[in-house]
Design a protein around this motif. Structure first.
Motif, PDB file in Angstrom:
ATOM      1  N   VAL A 134      69.152   6.249  58.453  1.00 41.13           N
ATOM      2  CA  VAL A 134      69.842   5.338  59.069  1.00 41.13           C
ATOM      3  C   VAL A 134      70.793   5.794  60.332  1.00 41.13           C
ATOM      4  N   ARG A 135      71.701   6.586  59.600  1.00 38.22           N
ATOM      5  CA  ARG A 135      72.708   7.273  60.398  1.00 38.22           C
ATOM      6  C   ARG A 135      72.059   7.871  61.696  1.00 38.22           C
ATOM      7  N   ALA A 136      71.031   8.720  61.327  1.00 40.88           N
ATOM      8  CA  ALA A 136      70.320   9.341  62.671  1.00 40.88           C
ATOM      9  C   ALA A 136      69.556   8.606  63.539  1.00 40.88           C
ATOM     10  N   ALA A 137      69.383   7.401  63.238  1.00 38.75           N
ATOM     11  CA  ALA A 137      68.730   6.246  64.143  1.00 38.75           C
ATOM     12  C   ALA A 137      69.609   5.454  64.906  1.00 38.75           C
ATOM     13  N   VAL A 138      70.998   5.530  64.484  1.00 44.18           N
ATOM     14  CA  VAL A 138      71.936   4.680  64.936  1.00 44.18           C
ATOM     15  C   VAL A 138      72.684   5.325  66.417  1.00 44.18           C
ATOM     16  N   LEU A 139      72.615   4.351  67.441  1.00 43.89           N
ATOM     17  CA  LEU A 139      73.173   4.892  68.389  1.00 43.89           C
ATOM     18  C   LEU A 139      74.831   4.600  68.910  1.00 43.89           C
ATOM     19  N   SER A 140      75.171   3.559  68.299  1.00 46.23           N
ATOM     20  CA  SER A 140      76.309   3.448  68.330  1.00 46.23           C
ATOM     21  C   SER A 140      77.140   2.215  67.094  1.00 46.23           C
ATOM     22  N   ASP A 160      82.331  -1.902  73.337  1.00 46.39           N
ATOM     23  CA  ASP A 160      82.468  -0.552  73.281  1.00 46.39           C
ATOM     24  C   ASP A 160      82.377  -0.176  71.809  1.00 46.39           C
ATOM     25  N   GLY A 161      81.159   0.493  71.666  1.00 44.91           N
ATOM     26  CA  GLY A 161      80.879   1.371  70.503  1.00 44.91           C
ATOM     27  C   GLY A 161      81.283   2.734  70.269  1.00 44.91           C
ATOM     28  N   VAL A 162      81.093   3.316  69.425  1.00 48.76           N
ATOM     29  CA  VAL A 162      81.321   4.723  69.189  1.00 48.76           C
ATOM     30  C   VAL A 162      80.060   5.460  68.634  1.00 48.76           C
ATOM     31  N   ALA A 163      79.967   6.649  68.902  1.00 44.13           N
ATOM     32  CA  ALA A 163      79.000   7.432  68.067  1.00 44.13           C
ATOM     33  C   ALA A 163      79.168   7.435  66.791  1.00 44.13           C
ATOM     34  N   PRO A 164      77.960   7.590  65.822  1.00 46.34           N
ATOM     35  CA  PRO A 164      78.085   7.621  64.354  1.00 46.34           C
ATOM     36  C   PRO A 164      79.110   8.988  64.071  1.00 46.34           C
ATOM     37  N   ASP A 165      78.998  10.038  64.827  1.00 45.83           N
ATOM     38  CA  ASP A 165      79.948  11.325  64.851  1.00 45.83           C
ATOM     39  C   ASP A 165      81.480  10.951  64.801  1.00 45.83           C
ATOM     40  N   SER A 166      81.702   9.950  65.637  1.00 47.18           N
ATOM     41  CA  SER A 166      83.253   9.963  65.927  1.00 47.18           C
ATOM     42  C   SER A 166      84.002   8.722  64.901  1.00 47.18           C
ATOM     43  N   VAL A 167      82.942   8.192  63.975  1.00 48.46           N
ATOM     44  CA  VAL A 167      83.932   7.384  63.098  1.00 48.46           C
ATOM     45  C   VAL A 167      83.348   7.395  61.755  1.00 48.46           C
TER      46      VAL A 167
END
Ligand code: OOG
Ligand code: MG
Length: 267
Positions: free
Chosen positions: A130-136, A173-180
Motif C-alpha cells: 500500500v505504502r509503495a503505491a501511495v503518491l501523497s 498540499d500532500g507529502v510523500a510517504p517518506d516524509s510523514v
C-alpha cells in the motif's frame, strides 16, 4: 452481478436511499425487517448506487474506509470495517462553505487521506505494498450524513448507504510517504466551541497503511480495487462530531496542515 432472487428488494432499497438523500429525509434501517439482506446484498446495493451516480454525472474518484477505529466502532455500535466509494460531487474545496441545506444531520470526522500513484488490488496485498503505491499523504475531514434515523443502522444498512458518505475536504498540499509517520501523525479537531477531540494515526487499526491493506483485500473479494490517481480516506481517527449551523470546524494535524471548514448559518 445482482442475484435475481433478491434483485427486486435490492432495487427498492436503493430507490429509498436515493430518495432520502435527494429529499434530505431520514429513513428507518432496512435490516430490522429483512433478515435475508446480507453483506453481499448490501455491497450490491452500494455498487448500484455508485453506478447511478456515475450515470448522472457524478463519477467515482476514490474509496473510503469506514469504522476502522475503535472510537468509531464504539460510537456506532458496529464492530467491523467497511468501504464506500467517493464521487466527485462530494468534494469540498478549502474555503468553501459547507451547505447544511443540502444535508440531513451531518457530522465531521478527521482522517488521513492517501492519493495513489499506482493501482492496487488483490487478496494478499500488504501494508508495505500500500505504502509503495501511495503518491501523497494528506490531512482531511469527512462529512458523513447517514440517511438513517439518528444514524441508527447495522452493518448491512450502512454499507448499502455507501458508508454514510456525503462530503470530504482534502488539503491540497500532500507529502510523500517518506516524509510523514502516519502512525504518529496527530490531529486535534474542534467544532465551534465544542470539546476538542484528538487522536493519532495509530487509532486506525494501528496503522493507516494496514487499514488500507485490509480494505484492498476485502475489495478484491468483490472484484474491486483502488485505481491509479484515486483518493482514499482511511477512516475517522476520532468519534464523529455533529456540525452546528454557523460553526467552524478546525482540524489541526501535527505535520499535514490545518483544515478550517465553516458551515452555513441555516439548514
Ligand atoms: C459510517 C461511516 C464511518 C468512518 O470514517 O469511520 C466512517 C458512519 O459512521 O455513519 O466514515
Ligand atoms: Mg469517515
Amino acid at each position: 452481478m445482482v442475484t435475481p432472487a433478491h434483485a427486486p428488494d435490492e432495487r427498492a432499497i436503493l430507490t429509498t436511499i436515493i430518495a432520502a438523500e435527494a429529499e434530505r429525509r431520514e429513513i428507518p434501517k432496512f435490516s430490522a425487517e429483512r433478515p435475508e439482506f446480507d453483506l453481499d446484498a448490501a455491497y450490491r446495493v452500494q455498487r448500484a448506487g455508485i453506478e447511478h451516480r456515475a450515470a448522472s454525472g457524478r463519477p467515482r474518484v476514490g474509496v473510503k474506509l469506514g469504522l476502522t477505529s475503535y472510537a468509531k466502532q464504539e460510537q456506532m455500535g458496529v464492530d467491523a470495517p467497511i468501504t464506500g466509494v467517493l464521487t466527485e460531487d462530494m468534494r469540498l474545496s478549502p474555503g468553501e462553505e459547507l451547505r447544511l441545506d443540502e444535508l440531513i444531520h451531518p457530522k465531521v470526522e478527521p482522517e488521513i487521506a492517501f492519493v495513489f500513484a499506482a493501482p492496487l488490488a488483490g487478496e494478499d496485498v500488504t501494508a508495505a505494498e500500500v505504502r509503495a503505491a501511495v503518491l501523497s499523504v494528506h490531512g482531511a475531514v469527512e462529512i458523513i450524513d447517514s440517511r438513517y434515523l439518528n444514524f441508527d443502522f447495522e452493518l448491512t444498512d450502512v454499507v448499502a448507504d455507501n458508508a454514510s458518505s456525503a462530503r470530504y475536504l482534502v488539503l491540497p498540499d500532500g507529502v510523500a510517504p517518506d516524509s510523514v509517520d502516519v502512525i504518529a501523525e496527530a490531529v486535534t479537531m474542534r467544532v465551534g466551541q465544542g470539546t476538542p477531540v484528538e487522536a493519532t494515526g495509530a487509532a486506525v487499526m494501528g496503522d493507516p497503511y494496514e487499514a488500507v491493506a485490509v480494505a484492498v483485500r476485502a475489495l478484491a473479494g468483490r472484484g474491486d480495487g483502488i485505481r491509479a490517481g484515486e483518493l482514499v480516506l482511511t477512516g475517522a481517527l476520532t468519534a464523529a462530531q455533529l456540525i452546528e449551523p454557523g460553526s467552524t470546524t478546525v482540524a489541526e494535524f501535527s505535520t499535514l496542515g490545518t483544515i478550517q471548514l465553516s458551515a452555513s448559518a441555516t439548514r
